[in-house]
Motif scaffolding. Structure first.
Motif, short mmCIF file in Angstrom:
data_model
loop_
_atom_site.label_atom_id
_atom_site.label_comp_id
_atom_site.label_asym_id
_atom_site.label_seq_id
_atom_site.Cartn_x
_atom_site.Cartn_y
_atom_site.Cartn_z
N GLN A 87 34.94 32.36 35.60
CA GLN A 87 36.34 32.30 36.03
C GLN A 87 37.21 32.54 34.81
N CYS B 287 40.10 35.77 33.04
CA CYS B 287 40.69 37.11 33.09
C CYS B 287 39.84 38.07 32.27
N ARG C 121 47.18 43.97 37.06
CA ARG C 121 47.44 43.21 38.29
C ARG C 121 47.38 44.17 39.47
N ALA D 169 37.06 38.46 38.56
CA ALA D 169 37.97 39.60 38.59
C ALA D 169 37.20 40.85 38.21
N CYS E 25 41.03 43.40 34.86
CA CYS E 25 42.01 42.77 35.74
C CYS E 25 42.16 41.27 35.47
N ALA F 64 42.28 37.36 36.54
CA ALA F 64 41.64 36.42 37.46
C ALA F 64 42.65 35.34 37.82
N TYR F 65 42.89 35.15 39.09
CA TYR F 65 43.97 34.26 39.53
C TYR F 65 43.45 32.87 39.86
N ALA G 124 42.71 40.42 44.49
CA ALA G 124 41.62 40.09 43.57
C ALA G 124 40.31 40.56 44.18
N CYS G 125 39.36 40.89 43.32
CA CYS G 125 38.06 41.39 43.76
C CYS G 125 37.00 40.89 42.79
#
Length: 415
Positions: free
Chosen positions: A274, A276, A281, A341, A345, A347-348, A399-400
């Protein structure tokens, strides 16, 4: 001689809009004066007091004070201590109070804790209360408990106090003979309380924890069937994990390190990351336009992440951008890595936590015996359908997940 921890942590619970006690979100700032007090009833051995002072020192308290008093006078002594703190001119960062009395005499600890919470100098600051019982009939020996706490402070200086206590409780329960004796703590802390000077989650801490984990596995007497490691941190523009001190470490290097573990040779190794992996974005891609006469028959479809619905197969592993083990090496096999992510990209996560981790938990609870790759594919489907809002934008983003696997067999976590 023994002792009982009736409740170890009690922070101020009804302080509205406390002064800025958190140096940064989620962590207490303890830069001010650290004060410690021991209130002991007559007959408490000097060895117990000395062990407490050693713990104070290991936790970084600059000064501590001991007062002998009858248990019925503890409340009055705490009131005097509170007035003493309120009269200080310098800010207080943290207070630790140890109350030691024969078993059964600390019948109203709540009143004692509330007295400490009324201290104006400690509003918004962490307050730690140790309730210890000594003498005949007590369940646990105080010296061993305090020695264990001191030893953990030295070995795990970057851990929070709650982490230290949890590990200590595990040891106490394992070492108790006959009926299991386990201490208990109560906490209303609003952030992580790290009393040592070392920053948590620095890159050296990642390596240290991984080395300790690998050492435990290599010395474990029984067979090991699977290992799962979750790494959660801030990520850099190239996918590196960022420590609190600004240093960097590549997650693939950590994966490679654990792959060398002899006890895990031929076993599946699962890594959940977990963090970024860049600053992009993803606004996602909406469904393609349809003629007007078909729109009213079409069920609206959500936008999908730009990186979704792709399967890459690297037959020789040289097309992969990860800097993991060399192609063909034994450390390359049996590794499953899941990124929150896509490469490059963001990661949220929000105040409720990570969408990736929460969705993973939900899916595993429904069917834990299913093939893990199938479960992770379902997790990705649900994550891709979510609309997320980042902290620096008002527009919905997508997100993916990215799943990398060199597993040689199907993996079910529960049969």
């Amino acid at each position: 001689m023994a002792f009982l921890v009736a409740g170890t942590l009690q922070a101020a619970a009804q302080v509205a809009d406390a002064r800025d006690s958190l140096g940064r979100k989620g962590k207490y700032s303890v830069q001010g004066l650290r004060v410690a007090l021991t209130l002991s009833s007559p007959g408490v051995p000097a060895a117990t007091v000395a062990a407490l002072e050693a713990v104070f020192q290991a936790l970084g308290f600059e000064s501590w004070e001991r007062r002998d008093a009858l248990v019925q006078d503890f409340l009055r002594e705490l009131a005097l201590f509170r007035k003493q703190l309120d009269a200080l001119q310098s800010p207080v960062g943290c207070a630790l109070v140890a109350l030691v009395a024969p078993r059964g005499q600390l019948r109203q600890p709540r009143q004692l804790v509330q007295e400490l919470s009324c201290c104006e100098a400690l509003q918004g600051c962490p307050k730690v209360v140790l309730l210890l019982s000594s003498g005949a009939g007590a369940a646990l020996e105080p010296g061993a408990f305090l020695a264990g706490l001191r030893e953990l402070c030295g070995r795990r200086p970057h851990w929070s106090l709650l982490q230290l206590l949890t590990e200590l409780f595990c040891r106490v329960a394992e070492e108790s003979a006959g009926d299991i004796r386990c201490p208990v703590f109560q906490s209303s802390l609003r952030g992580a309380l790290c009393l040592t000077s070392e920053e948590p989650w620095r890159p050296e801490a990642f390596w240290e924890e991984l080395a300790q984990f690998q050492e435990q596995l290599d010395t474990y007497r029984g067979p090991v069937s699977c290992a799962l490691v979750a790494l959660m941190a801030h990520g850099g523009p190239q996918g590196q994990l960022l420590g609190a001190d600004g240093q960097e470490v590549q997650p693939e290097a950590l994966v490679q390190e654990l792959s060398r573990c002899g006890a895990l040779r031929g076993c599946p190794k699962v890594f959940l990351l977990q963090a970024c992996r860049g600053g992009n974005r993803d606004a996602g891609k909406g469904p393609k336009a349809l003629p007007w006469y078909r729109r009213w028959l079409w069920v609206p479809q959500p936008a999908l992440p730009s990186h979704a619905d792709v399967l890459q197969v690297h037959a020789d592993a040289q097309g992969s951008s990860c800097s993991g083990p060399a192609p063909g090496s034994s450390g390359q096999a049996d590794v499953l890595t899941v990124y929150a992510a896509a490469e490059g990209c963001v990661a949220y996560r929000d105040e409720m936590g990570s969408d990736f981790i929460q969705t993973l938990v939900d899916v595993l609870r429904v069917d834990p015996g299913r093939d893990l790759l199938e479960l992770l594919t379902e997790v990705n489907r649900r994550v891709c359908e979510l609309d997320v809002l980042g902290p620096d934008c008002d527009e919905p983003r997508k997100a993916c997940l990215e799943i990398r696997s060199s597993l040689r067999r199907r993996l079910r976590l529960r049969v």
